[in-house]
Design a protein around this motif. Structure first.
Motif, PDB file in Angstrom:
ATOM      1  N   ASN A 270      -2.059   9.246  -4.358  1.00 28.22           N
ATOM      2  CA  ASN A 270      -0.870  10.223  -3.911  1.00 28.22           C
ATOM      3  C   ASN A 270      -1.226  10.772  -2.531  1.00 28.22           C
ATOM      4  O   ASN A 270      -0.775  10.785  -1.778  1.00 28.22           O
ATOM      5  CB  ASN A 270      -0.459  11.379  -4.924  1.00 28.22           C
ATOM      6  CG  ASN A 270       0.655  10.915  -5.974  1.00 28.22           C
ATOM      7  OD1 ASN A 270       1.791  10.629  -5.527  1.00 28.22           O
ATOM      8  ND2 ASN A 270       0.196  10.700  -7.144  1.00 28.22           N
TER       9      ASN A 270
ATOM     10  N   LEU B 153      -1.129   8.194  -0.229  1.00 23.31           N
ATOM     11  CA  LEU B 153       0.440   8.013   0.319  1.00 23.31           C
ATOM     12  C   LEU B 153       0.604   8.980   1.480  1.00 23.31           C
ATOM     13  O   LEU B 153       1.425   8.632   2.247  1.00 23.31           O
ATOM     14  CB  LEU B 153       1.224   8.155  -1.082  1.00 23.31           C
ATOM     15  CG  LEU B 153       2.643   7.541  -1.034  1.00 23.31           C
ATOM     16  CD1 LEU B 153       2.645   6.119  -0.618  1.00 23.31           C
ATOM     17  CD2 LEU B 153       3.218   7.640  -2.479  1.00 23.31           C
TER      18      LEU B 153
ATOM     19  N   LEU C  95       1.132   3.644  -5.215  1.00 20.28           N
ATOM     20  CA  LEU C  95       0.989   3.133  -3.748  1.00 20.28           C
ATOM     21  C   LEU C  95       2.309   2.022  -3.600  1.00 20.28           C
ATOM     22  O   LEU C  95       2.333   1.520  -2.484  1.00 20.28           O
ATOM     23  CB  LEU C  95      -0.111   2.488  -3.175  1.00 20.28           C
ATOM     24  CG  LEU C  95      -1.326   3.768  -2.880  1.00 20.28           C
ATOM     25  CD1 LEU C  95      -2.469   2.937  -2.938  1.00 20.28           C
ATOM     26  CD2 LEU C  95      -1.034   4.528  -1.641  1.00 20.28           C
TER      27      LEU C  95
END
Lengths: 279, 767
Positions: free
Chosen positions: B554, B557, B513
Motif C-alpha cells: 500500500n 502504491l 499492486l
C-alpha cells in the motif's frame, strides 16, 4: 581391501568360490543396508563380494507338469508379474516392501538372508520349496525348511551358490496371507500368517499353515496339519481351539523394536482362528 | 480478488522440479572443510581426557575442536524472541555430555572419510554419571544435569537447575478446587505423549565462508535467520556486523530448524581458519542429536453440572525438555494458552506444572508447539466426561465451546513466556466447522460404531485452535522496490521453509499492486539484504509478515501515485495496476513511468519498507473428524477418512492452505498411531532411523477431506489468519475418541498402536 567381482557367467562364479570365500550380492536390498557407510559411498563391504544380478543362469521362471522353477536372481517384481507364478506367492509379494525394493530384491536373496521376518519365506515353506545349490562338485537340492537352520544361518557351503528355487504346483481351494506391520507398506513384518486348505467332498485333503516372525524361522508343522486330513469342514471348525493349543507351543516370538511377544502370539493365533472360522 | 484466494502456482515449484541449485548444501563452497562431530555414547558423563594426537597426524585433518577451544559463554540454541524465554544452558562444547548423541568434540578435515578415520583414532575417557532417564523422577534427582554456575535465565521463567527444573509456571482463574467440589460430575485422568521426531526431508545443513570484505557468510537451512545471526554473534563473540546469514530454500523444518545445530562449529571453523567449512547432519544425527517434541504427562480434572455445563478445568502438566531447555517454558505455556480457551465458559481454570531436564535428546519447537499435547489430553478428557454425563460429545462441545465475539480470560493471562494479550474472537466459526464436519463424515449414521464382523467401524472427533503469531513480540517487515520496466522486488525477512510463504507473500503484494505474479520478484531471508523478520514459527508468517507486505504494498502504491500525479500534473490520478489516468483522460503506463524515473527525468529509486507487529493473535479454529476400521484380530486401525473443517480466515493460496492442513493431519496421525519412540535402558534412542521410526505413507492415509469455511479476519491481510499448525492438533484425540467409540477402550498414552489396542481388548475380555 575386499574383492568385488562382477562375473560373466555361472562357471566363473563356481571357479572363484571353489578357491576363496565370497559373499553374494543379488538385489542388494539387505546387503547394502547391512554394509552401508556414508563415508565411502556407495558401500563398505567387509567380505569379498560376487554380484550375481547379471548371471543369466540364475534367471528365468519355467514350469513343467508338476513343478515351477524360479531362478534365484529373479526379482520379486518379475515373479509377481509372471503368469506362471502361483497366486499364493503373488499375494505375499504384493504386501512386501515398496515397489522400488521389489524391483531389486530377489527370491534367492530373501532365502540367503534367512531373516525370521522374511515375508517370501512364509509361502515358500508352505509350498515345500526346494532350494537348488550348485558347486563345481555338482548340484545339491535341499528342502527350504532344512536349508535355513537358524536366524540368518543357512546350509550353504562356501563353494556353493543358490541357483534355483523349485516349488510344487498346487492349487488350494482357499488361501489367505496376512502381513501385520507397523504401517501398510514399506515396513518389515511384526508377524505374518499364511493358511491354505483344499477339500474333497467336504473333507480336508490338504491343510497347511505357516507363520513368519514368530520364531527363529518360519513356523510350519506338517505333523499337526496331518492330524486334520480327512476331517470334515465342520469337524475342523469344531477343533479350532485344539488346533490353536497345538500351535501355541511353536509360536514363540520375541520382544523387539517393532512389536512385543504377547501381541505377536495373540495375533498369530487370532489369524489362525479367523482362517478356520471363516472356511 | 484476482490473485489472492485464487489458484496461483508456487514461485519456486518448477525450478525445484528442474533441479536448480536451491538448497543449502547445493550452495556450499566446493572446497569446504568438513566438520564432523564425535557424539557421546553415554547418557551422562564428564569428559576426563581427550587424546587426539594420532588423529591430528592424519593428512587432511585440519584441527580437532574440544571444549577447551571455546570460552564459556552459555547461550540457548532456541531461535525465538530476545531476550529469550529459554534458559542459557548450552555451550558450543562442554566438558559434560548430557545425552547419547551430545557433542563431545569436532574434527575438521578435507573430506568426510578422513574425518571418520580421525574420529576412530581419538580416545576419550569418560567419568560416567548416573543419568536421569525417567522424567517423572527428574525433580530433585540426585543427579543434577546442569550444575554449572554459568547457566542462567534471561528473565524469571522458574529456572531451578539444581532441582533439574528448566522452567515452571502456574496460573489460575477462580478457585478451581472450590468449583470442582460443587460439580455434579468430575473426572480426573492422566495422559502421556511421546518425543515425536520432525522427519523433515532435508537434514540440518550449514556452510560458511569468508567473503572479500572479511565477513563471515553463513548459508543455513534455518527457520530463523535473524535469530541465528544474533545467537552466533553472542556465542562466538563475533560482531553482529561481521555476520551475514543467508537462508536458501529449506526442505522442511516443522520447528526442528527453529534452533542452532551445527552452526556454531561451522562458523567458528571458518572464522578461525578463513577457510570455507560445512556440515550436513546424517539422518541418525537428525534423530538423535537435534530436537524432538516435548514428551509430556498431563493430569486433567474436569467438572460439570448435570446439564452438561463445563464448570472447571484443572490441568497439571509435566514436560520433559531433555538435556537442554530450548523452548521449555513457551511450549509448556502453549499447552494451556492454545487449548484451554476452547472451553471459555468455565467458572475456574488452573494450569500449572514444571518442565524438567532429563538425559534424553533435547526437545524443542515442533509444529503444534504444546497445543497438540494439550489437545490430546483435554479433548480425550472431554469425551470421557461425556460418557460419565451420558451426553453426546458433540452436543457437549456445542454447548461449552468458544463462539464468535466471545473471549477467554486466558488470553490476557498467558502469552509465550510472558503475560498475554486480551482479545475478542472476531472470527470463530467453530460451530459451522462442527456442523459441516458432522455432515461430511456422516456422523449421525456412524456414531459411535458399527460392527462389521472382523472389523468394527467408528468415528471420533476433536476441536482445536492455534494462534497467528505472538502479539507484541513477532515482527515482520517487507521492502518493495519498483524497477524500470514496471516490475517490483519484494524483499522479506520472512522464511520460506517449504510451506510456500514466498508465494503467499508475493500474492499479497500482487493483489494490492493490482498486478500479476510475474511482476513480483520475491527474495527472502538474507540478513544483509532483506529487512528483519522473526522467522517462520508460531503460525506467524501469513498473518504477521503478510500484514507487513500488505502495508508495504500500500505504501508503494501511494509512492507511485505521487510520481504519477507529478508526471500527469494532476491531483486526481487513477491506477489500475498498468495505466495511470488523470481526470482529463491523459495516461501514462507503469512501464513508462518507471522508465522515466529511472533514466530520464527527476530520477529516483522508489523503495518502501514497512513493518508489522501483531497486537493480537487471532486463532484459527478447526473441527477434525476421523473414521476408522479396527481389525478385531490384530488391533490394527485403518484410517478410512479424515475430515477437517477449518476456519483460517481467507485462504490466500487455497492449494497451499489445503496442503498445510493435510500435512498437519498426516503428521498428527503419525504422532497418534505410528511414531513409536523407543529408548534403550541406558538412554540411547533405538528408533533413530527411518527403518525403525515409521511415519505414515500415502497408503496409510486413505482419504483426507479438507474444507475451509467462509471467514474474514479484519485484522489479517485480505482477511487471513494462520494455517500452518492448526492441522496437527486434532488427530491424537480424535483417534483416541474413535477407538473408544469402537471398543469402549480408552488409550491415554500415545502412540495408539495395534499392540496397545489388542492387549486392551484382551484385558477387557478377561474382566
Amino acid at each position: 581391501m575386499v574383492k568385488q567381482i562382477l562375473p560373466k557367467n555361472l562357471s566363473e562364479v563356481l571357479e572363484l568360490i571353489s578357491k576363496e570365500k565370497y559373499r553374494f550380492c543379488a538385489g542388494g536390498t539387505d546387503m547394502l543396508i547391512q554394509n552401508h557407510n556414508l563415508k565411502t559411498l556407495p558401500i563398505d563391504f567387509k567380505d569379498n563380494i560376487i554380484y550375481t544380478f547379471n548371471l543369466e543362469e540364475l534367471k528365468g521362471i519355467t514350469e513343467d507338469e508338476d513343478f515351477i522353477t524360479i531362478g534365484a536372481s529373479e526379482s520379486l517384481e518379475s515373479i509377481l508379474e509372471n503368469k506362471i507364478t502361483p497366486q499364493i506367492l503373488k499375494d505375499t509379494i504384493l504386501q512386501m516392501a515398496s515397489p522400488a525394493i521389489r524391483h531389486s530384491g530377489t527370491i534367492g536373496g530373501n532365502i540367503g538372508n534367512a531373516s525370521p521376518a522374511g515375508d517370501l519365506l512364509v509361502p515358500l515353506y508352505l509350498l515345500n520349496a526346494i532350494v537348488q545349490l550348485q558347486s563345481l562338485k555338482g548340484i545339491r537340492s535341499v528342502l527350504l525348511s532344512d536349508f535355513i537352520t537358524h536366524v540368518r544361518r543357512i546350509d550353504l557351503r562356501d563353494d556353493e551358490i543358490i541357483t534355483k528355487i523349485i516349488i510344487s504346483k498346487i492349487n488350494f481351494d482357499k488361501h489367505q496371507f496376512v502381513k501385520v506391520g507397523p504401517r501398510l507398506s514399506d515396513a518389515i513384518s511384526k508377524l505374518s500368517f499364511l493358511g491354505a486348505v483344499s477339500f474333497h467332498e467336504d473333507k480336508v485333503i490338504d491343510l497347511r499353515f505357516s507363520f513368519g516372525a514368530v520364531n527363529i524361522t518360519v513356523v510350519r508343522r506338517p505333523e499337526i496339519e496331518a492330524q486334520y486330513i480327512y476331517k470334515t469342514k465342520e469337524e475342523l471348525k469344531n477343533s479350532v481351539d485344539e488346533l490353536l493349543e497345538k500351535y501355541s507351543e511353536y509360536i514363540r516370538p520375541i520382544d523387539d523394536q517393532r512389536s512385543n511377544k504377547e501381541y505377536r502370539k495373540t495375533v498369530a493365533l487370532n489369524l489362525l482362528r479367523n482362517f478356520i472360522e471363516e472356511l | 480478488m484476482k490473485v489472492v484466494n485464487n489458484l496461483t502456482h508456487s514461485v519456486d515449484g518448477l525450478g525445484i522440479l528442474k533441479g536448480r541449485a536451491a538448497y543449502t548444501d547445493d550452495l556450499a563452497d566446493k572446497n569446504s572443510l568438513i566438520v564432523k562431530v564425535l557424539r557421546s555414547p553415554h547418557a551422562y558423563a564428564k569428559i576426563v581426557k581427550i587424546d587426539s594426537e594420532e588423529a591430528l597426524k592424519l593428512p587432511g585433518i585440519e584441527m580437532v575442536l574440544t571444549h577447551k577451544d571455546f570460552s564459556r559463554v552459555p547461550f540457548t540454541r532456541a531461535g525465538q524472541g530476545y531476550p529469550e524465554p529459554s534458559p542459557h544452558d548450552k555451550f558450543v562444547l562442554d566438558e559434560y555430555v548430557r545425552y547419547v548423541g551430545d557433542e563431545v568434540l569436532a574434527v575438521v578435515g578435507s573430506d568426510l572419510a578422513v574425518c571418520e578415520e580421525a574420529l576412530a583414532l581419538i580416545k576419550v575417557e569418560y567419568e560416567l554419571l548416573e543419568p536421569v532417564l525417567d522424567f517423572e523422577k527428574a525433580i530433585d534427582h540426585k543427579s543434577i544435569i546442569h550444575p554449572e554456575p554459568e547457566a542462567h535465565e534471561m528473565f524469571p521463567i522458574g529456572f531451578e537447575p539444581l532441582r533439574n527444573i528448566a522452567a515452571s509456571y502456574h496460573m489460575h482463574v477462580g478457585d478451581v478446587e472450590k468449583t470442582l467440589s460443587e460439580c455434579d460430575v468430575v473426572i480426573e485422568e492422566t495422559f502421556f505423549t511421546q518425543a515425536q521426531a520432525h522427519v523433515m526431508l532435508e537434514p540440518h545443513t550449514v556452510n560458511a565462508r569468508m567473503d572479500y570484505q572479511e565477513r563471515l557468510v553463513i548459508y543455513n537451512s534455518t527457520q530463523t535467520p535473524y535469530h541465528m545471526r544474533r545467537i552466533i554473534s553472542q556465542g562466538l563473540n563475533i560482531p553482529l556486523s561481521k555476520i551475514r546469514v543467508i537462508k536458501p530454500r529449506v526442505g522442511g523444518g516443522f520447528g526442528g530448524k527453529q534452533g542452532i545445530h551445527g552452526e556454531m562449529l561451522v562458523a567458528y571453523v571458518t572464522y578461525k581458519t578463513g577457510k570455507a567449512a560445512k556440515m550436513v547432519y546424517t539422518r541418525k544425527e537428525v534423530f538423535e542429536s537435534s530436537y524432538t517434541r516435548h514428551p509430556m504427562k498431563m493430569k486433567v480434572t474436569l467438572g460439570a453440572d448435570k446439564s452438561g455445563v463445563l464448570k472447571a478445568i484443572d490441568f497439571h502438566c509435566l514436560s520433559d525438555t531433555g538435556a537442554y531447555g530450548e523452548h521449555a517454558l513457551t511450549v509448556f505455556m502453549v499447552v494451556g494458552s492454545k487449548v484451554l480457551p476452547l472451553y471459555n465458559k468455565v467458572d475456574s481454570v488452573r494450569f500449572y506444572g514444571d518442565v524438567v531436564y532429563t538425559n534424553h535428546t533435547p526437545a524443542g519447537a515442533y509444529r503444534g508447539y504444546g497445543a497438540i499435547q494439550g489437545n490430546f489430553a483435554l479433548e480425550s478428557a472431554v469425551d470421557m466426561l461425556c460418557v460419565k454425563l451420558g451426553m453426546n460429545p458433540i452436543e457437549f462441545r456445542q454447548l461449552n465451546m468458544m463462539k464468535e465475539t466471545e473471549t477467554s480470560p486466558i488470553f490476557e493471562i498467558m502469552g509465550e513466556g510472558t503475560a498475554g494479550t486480551a482479545m475478542i474472537m472476531e472470527t470463530c466459526k467453530l460451530e459451522e466447522c462442527v456442523e459441516k464436519g458432522m455432515k461430511l463424515i456422516d456422523w449421525n449414521d456412524k456414531y459411535p460404531s458399527k460392527d462389521m464382523g472382523n472389523k468394527i467401524k467408528s468415528v471420533g472427533m476433536a476441536i482445536a485452535m492455534q494462534g497467528s503469531g505472538i502479539p507484541y513480540i513477532d515482527m515482520g517487515s517487507a521492502t518493495i522496490k519498483l524497477n524500470d520496466d514496471g516490475f517490483y522486488n519484494l524483499l522479506v525477512g520472512a522464511t520460506d521453509i517449504g510451506q510456500g510463504s514466498d508465494t503467499v507473500l508475493a500474492q499479497i503484494a500482487a493483489e494490492v499492486l493490482m498486478t500479476t505474479m510475474d511482476k513480483i520478484v520475491i527474495y527472502s531471508s538474507d540478513t544483509d539484504l532483506t529487512p528483519f523478520d522473526c522467522g517462520a514459527y508460531a503460525s506467524s508468517t501469513t498473518y504477521v509478515s503478510g500484514n507487513a507486505v500488505f502495508k508495504a504494498a500500500n505504501d508503494m502504491l501511494e509512492a507511485i501515485l505521487v510520481e504519477a500525479r507529478r508526471i500527469l500534473k494532476s491531483k486526481e490520478v487513477e491506477f489500475d495496476g498498468v495505466l495511470f489516468t488523470n481526470e482529463l483522460g491523459e495516461t501514462i503506463s507503469l512501464i513508462d513511468l518507471s522508465n522515466e524515473i529511472t533514466y530520464s527525468e527527476d530520477q529516483k529509486q522508489l523503495s518502501v519498507t514497512s513493518s508489522y507487529v501483531g497486537h493480537k493473535s487471532p486463532p484459527p479454529f478447526m473441527a477434525g473428524f476421523i473414521e476408522i476400521d479396527i481389525d478385531k484380530e490384530t488391533g490394527e486401525v485403518d484410517i478410512v477418512n479424515y475430515v477437517s473443517v477449518v476456519d483460517c480466515g481467507t485462504t490466500i493460496n487455497p492449494k497451499l492452505a489445503e496442503g498445510q492442513v493435510d500435512g498437519g493431519i498426516v503428521q498428527g496421525l503419525g504422532m497418534a498411531m505410528f511414531e513409536n519412540v523407543q529408548y534403550s535402558k541406558k538412554g540411547a534412542l533405538i528408533s533413530n532411523s527411518l527403518m525403525t521410526y515409521k511415519i505414515p505413507t500415502r497408503v496409510d492415509i486413505n482419504n483426507l477431506t479438507t474444507v475451509f469455511v467462509d471467514s474474514y479476519e479484519e485484522s489479517g491481510p485480505f482477511g487471513a489468519k494462520s494455517v500452518g499448525e492448526i492441522g496437527i492438533d486434532t488427530p491424537p484425540a480424535a483417534l483416541a475418541n474413535a477407538v473408544y467409540n469402537a471398543l469402549g477402550i480408552r488409550i491415554k498414552t500415545l502412540p495408539i498402536t495395534a499392540e496397545k489396542i489388542l492387549l486392551a481388548i484382551k484385558a477387557k475380555e478377561r474382566n
